[in-house]
Design an enzyme around this catalytic site. Structure first.
Site, PDB file in Angstrom:
ATOM      1  N   HIS A  14       0.830  -1.256  -0.183  1.00  0.00           N
ATOM      2  CA  HIS A  14      -0.428  -0.124   0.070  1.00  0.00           C
ATOM      3  C   HIS A  14       0.888   1.387   0.242  1.00  0.00           C
ATOM      4  O   HIS A  14       1.200   1.454   1.118  1.00  0.00           O
ATOM      5  CB  HIS A  14      -0.834   0.256   1.042  1.00  0.00           C
ATOM      6  CG  HIS A  14      -2.200   1.278   1.390  1.00  0.00           C
ATOM      7  ND1 HIS A  14      -3.562   1.163   1.260  1.00  0.00           N
ATOM      8  CD2 HIS A  14      -1.466   2.368   1.320  1.00  0.00           C
ATOM      9  CE1 HIS A  14      -3.365   2.286   1.854  1.00  0.00           C
ATOM     10  NE2 HIS A  14      -2.840   3.530   1.204  1.00  0.00           N
ATOM     11  N   HIS A  16       1.644   5.198  -2.300  1.00  0.00           N
ATOM     12  CA  HIS A  16       1.167   6.912  -2.170  1.00  0.00           C
ATOM     13  C   HIS A  16       2.498   7.170  -3.254  1.00  0.00           C
ATOM     14  O   HIS A  16       3.319   7.670  -2.506  1.00  0.00           O
ATOM     15  CB  HIS A  16       0.367   7.368  -1.580  1.00  0.00           C
ATOM     16  CG  HIS A  16      -1.023   6.946  -0.899  1.00  0.00           C
ATOM     17  ND1 HIS A  16      -0.985   7.658  -1.362  1.00  0.00           N
ATOM     18  CD2 HIS A  16      -0.421   6.377  -0.097  1.00  0.00           C
ATOM     19  CE1 HIS A  16      -2.505   6.344  -0.702  1.00  0.00           C
ATOM     20  NE2 HIS A  16      -2.105   6.306   0.742  1.00  0.00           N
ATOM     21  N   LYS A 100      -9.850   0.113  -5.704  1.00  0.00           N
ATOM     22  CA  LYS A 100      -9.382   0.924  -4.095  1.00  0.00           C
ATOM     23  C   LYS A 100     -10.744   1.722  -3.618  1.00  0.00           C
ATOM     24  O   LYS A 100     -11.625   2.633  -4.564  1.00  0.00           O
ATOM     25  CB  LYS A 100      -8.255   1.871  -4.142  1.00  0.00           C
ATOM     26  CG  LYS A 100      -8.682   2.808  -3.239  1.00  0.00           C
ATOM     27  CD  LYS A 100      -7.605   1.826  -1.638  1.00  0.00           C
ATOM     28  CE  LYS A 100      -7.691   2.999  -0.750  1.00  0.00           C
ATOM     29  NZ  LYS A 100      -6.347   2.147   0.754  1.00  0.00           N
ATOM     30  N   HIS A 137     -10.787   2.129   2.179  1.00  0.00           N
ATOM     31  CA  HIS A 137     -10.383   3.000   3.426  1.00  0.00           C
ATOM     32  C   HIS A 137     -10.807   2.492   4.018  1.00  0.00           C
ATOM     33  O   HIS A 137     -12.192   3.287   4.205  1.00  0.00           O
ATOM     34  CB  HIS A 137      -9.683   4.607   2.534  1.00  0.00           C
ATOM     35  CG  HIS A 137     -10.071   4.967   3.769  1.00  0.00           C
ATOM     36  ND1 HIS A 137      -7.998   6.040   3.822  1.00  0.00           N
ATOM     37  CD2 HIS A 137     -10.037   5.724   5.085  1.00  0.00           C
ATOM     38  CE1 HIS A 137      -7.843   6.593   4.821  1.00  0.00           C
ATOM     39  NE2 HIS A 137      -9.374   6.101   5.948  1.00  0.00           N
ATOM     40  N   HIS A 175      -3.676  -0.233   5.771  1.00  0.00           N
ATOM     41  CA  HIS A 175      -3.773   0.329   7.244  1.00  0.00           C
ATOM     42  C   HIS A 175      -4.736   0.828   8.270  1.00  0.00           C
ATOM     43  O   HIS A 175      -5.068   1.336   9.024  1.00  0.00           O
ATOM     44  CB  HIS A 175      -3.258   1.759   6.095  1.00  0.00           C
ATOM     45  CG  HIS A 175      -4.547   2.839   5.740  1.00  0.00           C
ATOM     46  ND1 HIS A 175      -5.405   2.321   6.482  1.00  0.00           N
ATOM     47  CD2 HIS A 175      -4.041   3.270   4.694  1.00  0.00           C
ATOM     48  CE1 HIS A 175      -5.768   3.564   5.372  1.00  0.00           C
ATOM     49  NE2 HIS A 175      -5.233   3.584   4.044  1.00  0.00           N
ATOM     50  N   ASP A 248       1.750   2.638   3.233  1.00  0.00           N
ATOM     51  CA  ASP A 248       1.532   4.432   3.619  1.00  0.00           C
ATOM     52  C   ASP A 248       1.981   4.940   3.656  1.00  0.00           C
ATOM     53  O   ASP A 248       1.346   6.069   3.361  1.00  0.00           O
ATOM     54  CB  ASP A 248      -0.063   3.936   4.690  1.00  0.00           C
ATOM     55  CG  ASP A 248      -1.060   5.219   3.986  1.00  0.00           C
ATOM     56  OD1 ASP A 248      -0.890   5.418   3.040  1.00  0.00           O
ATOM     57  OD2 ASP A 248      -1.992   4.938   5.551  1.00  0.00           O
TER      58      ASP A 248
HETATM   59  C1  NCD Z   1      -2.574   9.478   2.083  1.00  0.00           C
HETATM   60  C2  NCD Z   1      -2.514  10.430   1.241  1.00  0.00           C
HETATM   61  O1  NCD Z   1      -2.580  11.036   1.372  1.00  0.00           O
HETATM   62  O2  NCD Z   1      -3.057   9.854  -0.233  1.00  0.00           O
HETATM   63  N1  NCD Z   1      -2.952   9.515   3.775  1.00  0.00           N
HETATM   64  C3  NCD Z   1      -2.972   9.374   4.947  1.00  0.00           C
HETATM   65  O3  NCD Z   1      -3.156  10.285   5.724  1.00  0.00           O
HETATM   66  N2  NCD Z   1      -2.760   7.877   4.872  1.00  0.00           N
HETATM   67  C4  NCD Z   1      -4.222   9.365   1.291  1.00  0.00           C
HETATM   68  C5  NCD Z   1      -5.052   7.545   2.690  1.00  0.00           C
HETATM   69  O4  NCD Z   1      -4.246   6.683   2.492  1.00  0.00           O
HETATM   70  O5  NCD Z   1      -5.463   7.776   3.470  1.00  0.00           O
HETATM   71 ZN    ZN Z   2      -2.706   5.557   2.139  1.00  0.00          ZN
END
Ligand code: NCD
Ligand code: ZN
Length: 350
Positions: A14, A16, A100, A137, A175, A248
């Site tokens: 997971h 970003h 997702k 989520h 998460h 995450d």
């Molecule tokens: C994530 C993001 O910034 O894209 N932020 C986070 O706090 N984890 C989005 C997410 O996974 O909730």
């Molecule tokens: Zn995330």
């Protein structure tokens, strides 16, 4: 005392990576230490079709250094307009690895999310049929629900009924931050799993709020009480295949976090493996790290193991990680675990 550990090259289930300049800066941190990553689709605008996921994958691959063995595993963002046939095509191609589900308004860039899961049941049924995992989520967004209860209430009111309605659907509760999340996954069969982040194994809500507000520890779902952190640690070191690493890691610029309305997200890609080795050593469970970081997630997603290995070596002196990473005129602040990191990461060739 163990000072060396060799594990199969890990995966981050997971992550970003963003787009544009941010993508170019952060991708090499992940591709240095991970063989694959499940890449979140919450760009602006979000990645909602197979074609968009293919184009995003190509942009990611263009930012991977040529000597890093790394494969991005793509996801699409579920909306109330998602076409099940498009998902089936992307899955057949081996491109789409998950879908997702963001409840609308739950987190960063989730405005196009799903308002009611009952509006997407035909898509979820198709996914169950073709074995495509739903990545959730798991937080309700109703304003009257306390932010520290949003995961538990989601599990009780949305996830448990959904799981009973479509018991064959592969689900990753992403998460998880609560004992409730751990217990829910344990109560299900093997087609329900959870990712656990590095930071939720290390911080509780005091880290965010005691002695001043610390925006670099703010993420969603927000860290909970200590008892929940301990439950996550037990799950991570348990050897139970339903729990695996999803960092995450979610980069935002330092300025956008240190603000009167700071963004949610913690950036940990660069030092995650050192942090995890510290945590597992502290728990006297170093031998369980490989399962959590390299084996369980691959098995859930039906992937073969990465051919390379990773050597973790405990040094005499702390490993030097940057506190911030430059991005143009700005920076990204790196997750500070609050203790020195002695475990160094060495990537071994296949
Ligand atoms: C994530 C993001 O910034 O894209 N932020 C986070 O706090 N984890 C989005 C997410 O996974 O909730
Ligand atoms: Zn995330």
């Amino acid at each position: 005392m163990t000072t060396e550990l060799i594990i199969q090259r890990p995966d981050d289930l997971h992550l970003h990576l963003r787009d544009g300049d941010m993508l170019k800066v952060v991708t090499p941190h992940t591709s240095a230490d991970f063989g694959r990553a499940i890449v979140m689709p919450n760009l602006i605008p979000p990645v909602v079709t197979t074609d968009q996921a293919r184009a995003y994958r190509d942009r990611i691959l263009a930012s991977v250094p040529s000597d890093h063995p790394f494969e991005p595993l793509m996801t699409v963002y579920l909306t109330e307009g998602t076409d099940p046939e498009d998902l089936a095509t992307g899955t057949r191609e081996g491109l789409i690895r998950g879908v997702k589900l963001y409840p609308a308004g739950a987190t960063t860039n989730s405005d196009s999310g799903v308002r009611d899961v009952n509006n997407v049941l035909p898509v979820l049924e198709k996914m169950a049929e073709i074995g495509l995992p739903l990545l959730i989520h798991g937080e309700v967004t109703s304003p009257e629900i306390d932010i520290f209860d949003r995961e538990r209430v989601f599990i009780e009111t949305i996830l448990a009924p959904l799981q009973q309605k479509i018991p064959d659907l592969k689900i990753v509760l992403e998460h998880i931050t609560t004992k409730d999340g751990v217990d829910f996954v344990k109560s299900c069969a093997d087609n329900v799993a959870a990712t656990i982040t590095t930071h939720h194994l290390i911080i509780n809500r005091n880290h965010i709020l005691v002695g001043g507000i610390r925006p670099h520890y703010y993420c969603l779902p927000v860290a909970k009480r200590e008892e929940h952190r301990l439950a996550l640690r037990s799950a991570a070191i348990s050897g139970d295949k339903r729990f695996f690493l999803g960092t995450d890691s979610a980069p935002h610029t330092t300025g956008s976090k240190e603000s009167s309305c700071g963004c949610a997200g913690i950036y940990s890609s660069i030092n995650t493996l050192s942090c995890l080795a510290h945590v597992f050593e502290e728990e006297e469970a170093l031998e369980k790290l490989e399962g959590f970081a390299s084996l369980h997630g691959a098995a859930f997603y039906g992937l073969s193991l990465n051919p390379q290995k990773t050597k973790l070596v405990k040094q005499q002196n702390p490993v030097d990680y940057p506190e911030t990473i430059a991005i143009g005129e700005e920076t990204i602040t790196v997750f500070d675990p609050g203790f020195p990191l002695y475990w160094d990461v060495k990537n071994l060739p296949a």
